[in-house]
Design a protein around this motif. Structure first.
Motif, short mmCIF file in Angstrom:
data_model
loop_
_atom_site.label_atom_id
_atom_site.label_comp_id
_atom_site.label_asym_id
_atom_site.label_seq_id
_atom_site.Cartn_x
_atom_site.Cartn_y
_atom_site.Cartn_z
N THR A 176 94.23 -22.15 -66.66
CA THR A 176 93.73 -21.34 -65.55
C THR A 176 92.97 -20.12 -66.05
O THR A 176 91.97 -19.72 -65.44
N LYS A 177 93.40 -19.54 -67.15
CA LYS A 177 92.68 -18.38 -67.70
C LYS A 177 91.29 -18.79 -68.17
O LYS A 177 90.30 -18.07 -67.94
N LEU A 178 91.20 -19.94 -68.83
CA LEU A 178 89.88 -20.40 -69.28
C LEU A 178 89.00 -20.80 -68.12
O LEU A 178 87.78 -20.62 -68.16
N TYR A 179 89.61 -21.33 -67.06
CA TYR A 179 88.82 -21.61 -65.86
C TYR A 179 88.18 -20.33 -65.35
O TYR A 179 86.98 -20.29 -65.02
N ASN A 180 88.95 -19.25 -65.29
CA ASN A 180 88.43 -18.00 -64.76
C ASN A 180 87.38 -17.37 -65.67
O ASN A 180 86.50 -16.65 -65.19
N ALA A 185 85.37 -26.29 -63.83
CA ALA A 185 86.40 -26.87 -62.96
C ALA A 185 87.22 -27.94 -63.65
O ALA A 185 88.31 -28.29 -63.17
N GLN A 186 86.75 -28.45 -64.78
CA GLN A 186 87.51 -29.48 -65.48
C GLN A 186 88.87 -28.94 -65.94
O GLN A 186 89.84 -29.69 -66.03
N TYR A 187 88.94 -27.63 -66.21
CA TYR A 187 90.23 -27.06 -66.61
C TYR A 187 91.27 -27.25 -65.51
O TYR A 187 92.45 -27.54 -65.79
N LEU A 188 90.89 -27.11 -64.26
CA LEU A 188 91.83 -27.27 -63.16
C LEU A 188 92.12 -28.75 -62.91
O LEU A 188 93.24 -29.12 -62.56
N GLU A 189 91.11 -29.59 -63.08
CA GLU A 189 91.31 -31.03 -62.89
C GLU A 189 92.30 -31.57 -63.92
O GLU A 189 93.24 -32.31 -63.58
N LYS A 190 92.10 -31.20 -65.18
CA LYS A 190 92.99 -31.69 -66.24
C LYS A 190 94.36 -31.04 -66.15
O LYS A 190 95.38 -31.68 -66.49
N LEU A 191 94.43 -29.81 -65.72
CA LEU A 191 95.72 -29.17 -65.47
C LEU A 191 96.56 -30.04 -64.54
O LEU A 191 97.74 -30.32 -64.80
N GLY A 241 105.84 -20.25 -65.83
CA GLY A 241 104.52 -20.86 -65.96
C GLY A 241 103.85 -21.08 -64.61
O GLY A 241 102.65 -20.83 -64.45
N TYR A 242 104.63 -21.53 -63.63
CA TYR A 242 104.07 -21.68 -62.29
C TYR A 242 103.60 -20.34 -61.73
O TYR A 242 102.52 -20.24 -61.13
N ALA A 243 104.39 -19.29 -61.89
CA ALA A 243 103.98 -17.97 -61.41
C ALA A 243 102.66 -17.56 -62.05
O ALA A 243 101.76 -17.03 -61.38
N LYS A 244 102.51 -17.83 -63.34
CA LYS A 244 101.29 -17.43 -64.05
C LYS A 244 100.06 -18.19 -63.56
O LYS A 244 98.97 -17.62 -63.46
N ILE A 245 100.21 -19.48 -63.28
CA ILE A 245 99.01 -20.22 -62.87
C ILE A 245 98.67 -20.01 -61.40
O ILE A 245 97.50 -19.98 -61.04
N ILE A 246 99.69 -19.86 -60.56
CA ILE A 246 99.41 -19.65 -59.14
C ILE A 246 98.59 -18.38 -58.96
O ILE A 246 97.64 -18.34 -58.15
N GLN A 247 98.89 -17.34 -59.72
CA GLN A 247 98.15 -16.09 -59.56
C GLN A 247 96.72 -16.19 -60.03
O GLN A 247 95.86 -15.40 -59.64
N ASP A 248 96.43 -17.17 -60.88
CA ASP A 248 95.08 -17.33 -61.43
C ASP A 248 94.24 -18.37 -60.70
O ASP A 248 93.04 -18.49 -60.97
N LEU A 249 94.86 -19.14 -59.82
CA LEU A 249 94.14 -20.24 -59.16
C LEU A 249 93.37 -19.76 -57.94
O LEU A 249 93.84 -18.88 -57.21
N PRO A 250 92.22 -20.36 -57.68
CA PRO A 250 91.53 -20.10 -56.41
C PRO A 250 92.29 -20.78 -55.28
O PRO A 250 93.07 -21.71 -55.51
#
Length: 381
Positions: A176-180, A185-191, A241-250
């Motif tokens: 998610t950090k690299l996506y931002n 968008a491939q970072y979110l797809e592969k996530l 880990g979920y807390a960290k990605i939720i805050q970074d996701l659109p």
């Protein structure tokens, strides 16, 4: 560390001895000022950095500390903390495992430079990306290796990179950090693809918790008393880990799906908390390995506080959970000299008879404590 380097005036009073750990512990654990929580952060982080001047490599346990150090920097703006991670990153050449030969890159467990695709060597990228953002996004060298490794990984047809629970904390936030940073968008797809695989082998739909890996799935494996054996630190990695990605996701259906999983975990974890505030090493079998444990408890505290702070978790429901766990962290885990005790040593399961006591500490446990304390500061803010 010299507190004269602090950049926020509100914490200057701390250097005058405004509060001590002992005086904090006597009060209501949640009725603290921001200055008191900042004092705790400095007590813990200064102790760790002053007693660990050699920095270490970029493997998971050292890197996990730095994820907590980054949160401590965010809330204190203490440049010493930023500099500590910058020196560490430079020492490790802004890399994890260092092989340049892609044909030999591996993702099974391994501590060699060939294990470039193993998540325990990728968690360092979280801090490198943070440092890139904090120090001006113009030095692409800071994230070059992270992008090279993760973009190569995404170019393969493999989906089973995250085969152990710890890996979800190690690598999901990197994606998610690299996506931002990149907008790719491939970072979110592969996530989502990699997480779906992890769910298929480790997630228990009934308990709403994660086994550490496929070896521990019930009923193939059972706790000492025949119960499902969910390892506290393993689920701590996942919950944080979920807390960290939720805050970074659109905003998206993907984000809502992860929020649903996070809420389910929160409900299950709240039910399993011990009256003393901690979680035992085997979450659902308190007698399997009884007694306090700090790393899992700190990760859970961070996750609950983040959820409350961001309106994801209901405050009325979960603040009582946080009150108890925070009280444990500052009254039992935190020692007078700033050490963080009762951290289960490196491992992958709850071990009956293993000694975990006041002298049990570790870099990743300190990192987890700093995550929780930083989020407590934001709660009081």
């Amino acid at each position: 560390m010299n507190l004269k380097t602090l950049l926020i005036p509100t914490v200057i009073l701390i250097t005058l001895g405004f509060v001590s750990c002992g005086s904090i512990a006597k009060g209501s654990a949640i009725n603290q000022s921001k200055k008191e929580v900042i004092s705790i952060i400095h007590k813990v982080n200064n102790h760790w950095q002053e007693t660990h001047p050699n920095f270490g490599n970029a493997f998971w346990h050292v890197s996990a500390y730095h994820t907590g150090n980054m949160e401590a920097y965010k809330v204190t703006q203490n440049k010493d903390y930023l500099d500590y991670s910058l020196v560490w990153a430079n020492k490790n050449e802004w890399m994890g495992a260092k092989s340049q030969n892609k044909s030999e890159w591996k993702y099974n467990y391994g501590e060699t430079d060939k294990h470039v695709l193993f998540g325990d060597w990728q968690i360092c990228f979280q801090t490198y990306i943070d440092l890139y953002n904090f120090t001006g996004a113009n030095d692409k060298r800071k994230i070059a290796r992270a992008r090279e490794v993760m973009e190569y990984e995404m170019s393969t047809d493999k989906t089973d990179y995250w085969w152990w629970a710890d890996g979800l904390y190690m690598v999901m936030p990197v994606m998610t950090k690299l996506y931002n940073v990149t907008g790719n968008a491939q970072y979110l797809e592969k996530l989502d693809v990699y997480l779906s695989y992890a769910d298929s082998i480790m997630y228990d739909e009934d308990a709403k918790l994660y086994y550490r890996d496929a070896k521990y799935v019930y009923p193939k494996h059972k706790s000492a008393n025949g119960k499902k054996d969910f390892w506290a630190r393993g689920d701590g990695w996942v919950f944080a880990g979920y807390a960290k990605i939720i805050q970074d996701l659109p905003d998206s259906n993907q984000k809502q799906k992860y929020i649903g999983r996070f809420k389910d975990m929160a409900k299950a974890l709240a039910r399993a908390q011990q009256q003393e505030g901690y979680w035992t090493r085997s979450i659902l079998d308190a007698e399997h390995a009884p007694g306090p444990e700090t790393s899992g408890t700190a990760f859970f505290t961070y996750g609950f506080l983040w959820g409350i702070n961001n309106g994801v978790l209901d405050k009325e429901t979960y603040l009582p959970v946080v009150k108890k766990s925070w009280k444990y962290l500052i009254e039992v885990a935190l020692q007078e000299n700033g050490a963080v005790g009762y951290v289960q040593p490196i491992g992958e399961k709850a071990i009956p008879g293993q000694v975990v006591d006041i002298n049990s500490t570790a870099d990743f446990g300190v990192g987890a404590f700093l995550l929780a304390a930083s989020e407590m500061y934001r709660f009081l803010d």
